[in-house]
Each structure stands twice: as structure tokens, then as C-alpha cells.
Design a protein around this motif. Structure first.
Motif, mmCIF file in Angstrom:
data_model
loop_
_atom_site.group_PDB
_atom_site.id
_atom_site.type_symbol
_atom_site.label_atom_id
_atom_site.label_comp_id
_atom_site.label_asym_id
_atom_site.label_seq_id
_atom_site.Cartn_x
_atom_site.Cartn_y
_atom_site.Cartn_z
ATOM 1 N N SER A 50 0.829 -1.200 0.000
ATOM 2 C CA SER A 50 0.000 0.000 0.000
ATOM 3 C C SER A 50 0.869 1.259 0.000
ATOM 4 N N GLY A 56 -7.136 -4.370 -5.890
ATOM 5 C CA GLY A 56 -7.402 -3.921 -4.520
ATOM 6 C C GLY A 56 -8.823 -3.398 -4.385
ATOM 7 N N ALA A 57 -9.321 -2.768 -5.463
ATOM 8 C CA ALA A 57 -10.689 -2.232 -5.430
ATOM 9 C C ALA A 57 -11.706 -3.361 -5.266
ATOM 10 N N ARG A 94 -11.643 -4.248 -1.601
ATOM 11 C CA ARG A 94 -12.279 -3.135 -0.885
ATOM 12 C C ARG A 94 -13.798 -3.195 -1.073
ATOM 13 N N ALA A 138 -9.231 -10.226 2.772
ATOM 14 C CA ALA A 138 -8.324 -10.761 1.745
ATOM 15 C C ALA A 138 -7.461 -11.893 2.287
ATOM 16 N N GLY A 172 -1.861 -5.005 -8.001
ATOM 17 C CA GLY A 172 -2.301 -5.697 -6.780
ATOM 18 C C GLY A 172 -1.173 -6.168 -5.894
ATOM 19 N N ARG A 173 -1.407 -7.319 -5.248
ATOM 20 C CA ARG A 173 -0.419 -7.895 -4.346
ATOM 21 C C ARG A 173 0.080 -9.236 -4.874
ATOM 22 N N MET A 223 -0.611 -10.376 -8.271
ATOM 23 C CA MET A 223 -0.879 -10.446 -9.712
ATOM 24 C C MET A 223 0.173 -11.309 -10.424
ATOM 25 N N ARG A 233 -0.881 -3.084 8.142
ATOM 26 C CA ARG A 233 -1.472 -3.719 6.961
ATOM 27 C C ARG A 233 -0.405 -4.488 6.175
ATOM 28 N N ASP A 293 -0.597 -8.382 5.330
ATOM 29 C CA ASP A 293 -0.607 -8.822 3.924
ATOM 30 C C ASP A 293 0.583 -9.739 3.613
HETATM 31 O O1 DC Z 1 -4.169 -2.004 -3.157
HETATM 32 P P1 DC Z 1 -5.203 -1.643 -2.093
HETATM 33 O O2 DC Z 1 -4.640 -0.812 -0.974
HETATM 34 O O3 DC Z 1 -6.432 -1.040 -2.687
HETATM 35 O O4 DC Z 1 -5.630 -3.065 -1.450
HETATM 36 C C1 DC Z 1 -6.468 -3.147 -0.333
HETATM 37 C C2 DC Z 1 -6.261 -4.473 0.390
HETATM 38 O O5 DC Z 1 -6.701 -5.558 -0.428
HETATM 39 C C3 DC Z 1 -4.796 -4.799 0.739
HETATM 40 O O6 DC Z 1 -4.480 -4.420 2.052
HETATM 41 C C4 DC Z 1 -4.702 -6.295 0.594
HETATM 42 C C5 DC Z 1 -5.823 -6.661 -0.321
HETATM 43 N N1 DC Z 1 -5.389 -7.060 -1.658
HETATM 44 C C6 DC Z 1 -4.987 -8.358 -1.826
HETATM 45 O O7 DC Z 1 -4.951 -9.120 -0.868
HETATM 46 N N2 DC Z 1 -4.667 -8.815 -3.066
HETATM 47 C C7 DC Z 1 -4.668 -7.989 -4.119
HETATM 48 N N3 DC Z 1 -4.333 -8.461 -5.318
HETATM 49 C C8 DC Z 1 -5.045 -6.634 -3.954
HETATM 50 C C9 DC Z 1 -5.394 -6.194 -2.704
#
Ligand code: DC
Length: 226
Positions: free
Chosen positions: A16, A39-40, A43, A108, A134-135, A137, A185, A189
Motif C-alpha cells: 500500500s 485492490g478495489a 475493498r 483478503a 495488486g499484491r 498479480m 497492513r 498482507d
Molecule cells: O491495493 P489496495 O490498498 O487497494 O488493497 C487493499 C487491500 O486488499 C490490501 O491491504 C490487501 C488486499 N489485496 C490483496 O490481498 N490482493 C490484491 N491483489 C489486492 C489487494
């Protein structure tokens, strides 16, 4: 029978506040590719679960919610940021808050919630190409992506950036509070059992601390167009 080449994907993962959102949008626009803001999606599910009064630790209820929530991305009519419509309600502003981020991060960590969102994410891969933000991808959703980047920045710098963004939107936040939330966070994560935040082995790591947006965009574009 013709074998069309796979639609190219550029994955941009990172914690983040690493600048992923801004960079991904600019790079997608430059390439003329689609954009997936994963992430959206998390959310939106967290938000829908909250609206439905669900207990965010109730895995079964939140998983059902992840399957049933209708999430739409709509171009803004004023040329601004893309709107996110959740079950028919424009929730763009609510989804940007730290509360929504924390709810997203909590749900998540549930494998069944992540599973519920896989097909939706794969559906974004359409010609001429996709930038996926994302996280996980590059590690889980698009492991075969031709181009992978992992953006980082120090927690202090990320808190500063988030502070500026939220202040510009008129939200009341403190720098210290934001940094603590970001660190909490990050560690949640990165330490979860399923799809933790970590760079793909074949991702290019870019530390954006002290770098301007244009400089990062140029570095990312060079991965796709060397
Ligand atoms: O990128 P972001 O801050 O909008 O993501 C919000 C939350 O969603 C983040 O804390 C972890 C989760 N997330 C995830 O687990 N996997 C992803 N590909 C994107 C976001």
C-alpha cells in the motif's frame, strides 16, 4: 486452426502506498491497455459485507458476499478517476478510506474470498493487453505474465504520500497514524498463508523512495518496451 498469441499482461504488485495505483493507471493509459485494480475488488467486498452488517470474521458469510457482490468499473463522466459501483451504488469515495483498506486486508486473508474473485480478475485479460495492479498479480493470478514489476518504498515515504492524497480529499488524518496503519497492513498482507505480499521471482524490483512519478512510469514502461 489458428493459435492467437496470449494477450500480454504487465503485473504491478507492491505494498500500500508504493505508488502502484497511480503508476498502473498512467502506464495502462500510455500503452492503451486495460487496467485491473484488484485492490478495489477486495475493498468492494469488504464494503458490501459492512453494508450488509456482516461480521468480517465470519468466513462463510463473507465468502457468500464475495460471490454475490456486483462490482462495476465505470469511466468518470468528468474525466476524473474511474468510478467503482458496488451493488448499484457509487462507492468510489468510501472505498478509498483507510477503514475500507483495513476491511479489505482482513477479508483478503480468507482463501475462499480470494478464490471467489479469481475468475472475475482473469476476465480482465482482453486484447490489446492488461496492466494488473495488486499484491499477487505476478505470483498467483497471472503467473504467466510476460512483464512483472514489484514496486516498494519506505513505510515513512508511503505514509507521506497517502497523507497528501487523503488531505487533498479533505479527510482528517495524521501522519503518524497513517504510518502505523500502513505498517500493520503490510505485515498482515505479507504474513498471511495464502497469496502473501511478495515479489514474483521473475519480477523487476523498483524502490520508488525519492523517485518522481514520471521517473517510475519510464522505468516500468521500459520493461514492456525496452
Ligand atoms: O491495493 P489496495 O490498498 O487497494 O488493497 C487493499 C487491500 O486488499 C490490501 O491491504 C490487501 C488486499 N489485496 C490483496 O490481498 N490482493 C490484491 N491483489 C489486492 C489487494
Amino acid at each position: 486452426m489458428s493459435h492467437a498469441p496470449p494477450v500480454p499482461v504487465l503485473t504491478i504488485d507492491g505494498p500500500s502506498g508504493s505508488g502502484k495505483g497511480t503508476i498502473s493507471a498512467l502506464v495502462a493509459e500510455h500503452l492503451g491497455w486495460r487496467l485491473l485494480d484488484s485492490g478495489a475488488l477486495y475493498r468492494a467486498v469488504g464494503y458490501a459485507a459492512g453494508m450488509a452488517g456482516l461480521d468480517l470474521s465470519d468466513v462463510e458469510a463473507v465468502t457468500r458476499c464475495a460471490h454475490s457482490t456486483k462490482i462495476q468499473f465505470r469511466a468518470a463522466t468528468d474525466g476524473g478517476a474511474t468510478r467503482v459501483v458496488v451493488n448499484g451504488h457509487d462507492a468510489t469515495d468510501e472505498l478509498r478510506t483507510e477503514t475500507a483498506g483495513a476491511a479489505a486486508s482482513a477479508i483478503a486473508s480468507m482463501p475462499s474470498v480470494r478464490e471467489a474473485l479469481v475468475a472475475l480478475q482473469l476476465g480482465f485479460r482482453k486484447s490489446p493487453g492488461l496492466v494488473a495492479d495488486g499484491r499477487d498479480m505476478g505470483t498467483v493470478i497471472f503467473p504467466d505474465a510476460a512483464f512483472k514489476v514489484f514496486l516498494t518504498a519506505s513505510a515513512a515515504e508511503r505514509a507521506k504520500r497517502r497523507y497528501k492524497q487523503l488531505k487533498e480529499k479533505g479527510l482528517s488524518v495524521t501522519l503518524g497514524g497513517l504510518q502505523r496503519e500502513i505498517e500493520a497492513r503490510d505485515s498482515r498482507d505479507a504474513s498471511r498463508a495464502v497469496a502473501p505480499l511478495k515479489p514474483a521471482e521473475d519480477a523487476l524490483l523498483i524502490d520508488t523512495t525519492g523517485m518522481g512519478i514520471d521517473e517510475v512510469v519510464a522505468k516500468v514502461l521500459a520493461v514492456v518496451q525496452p
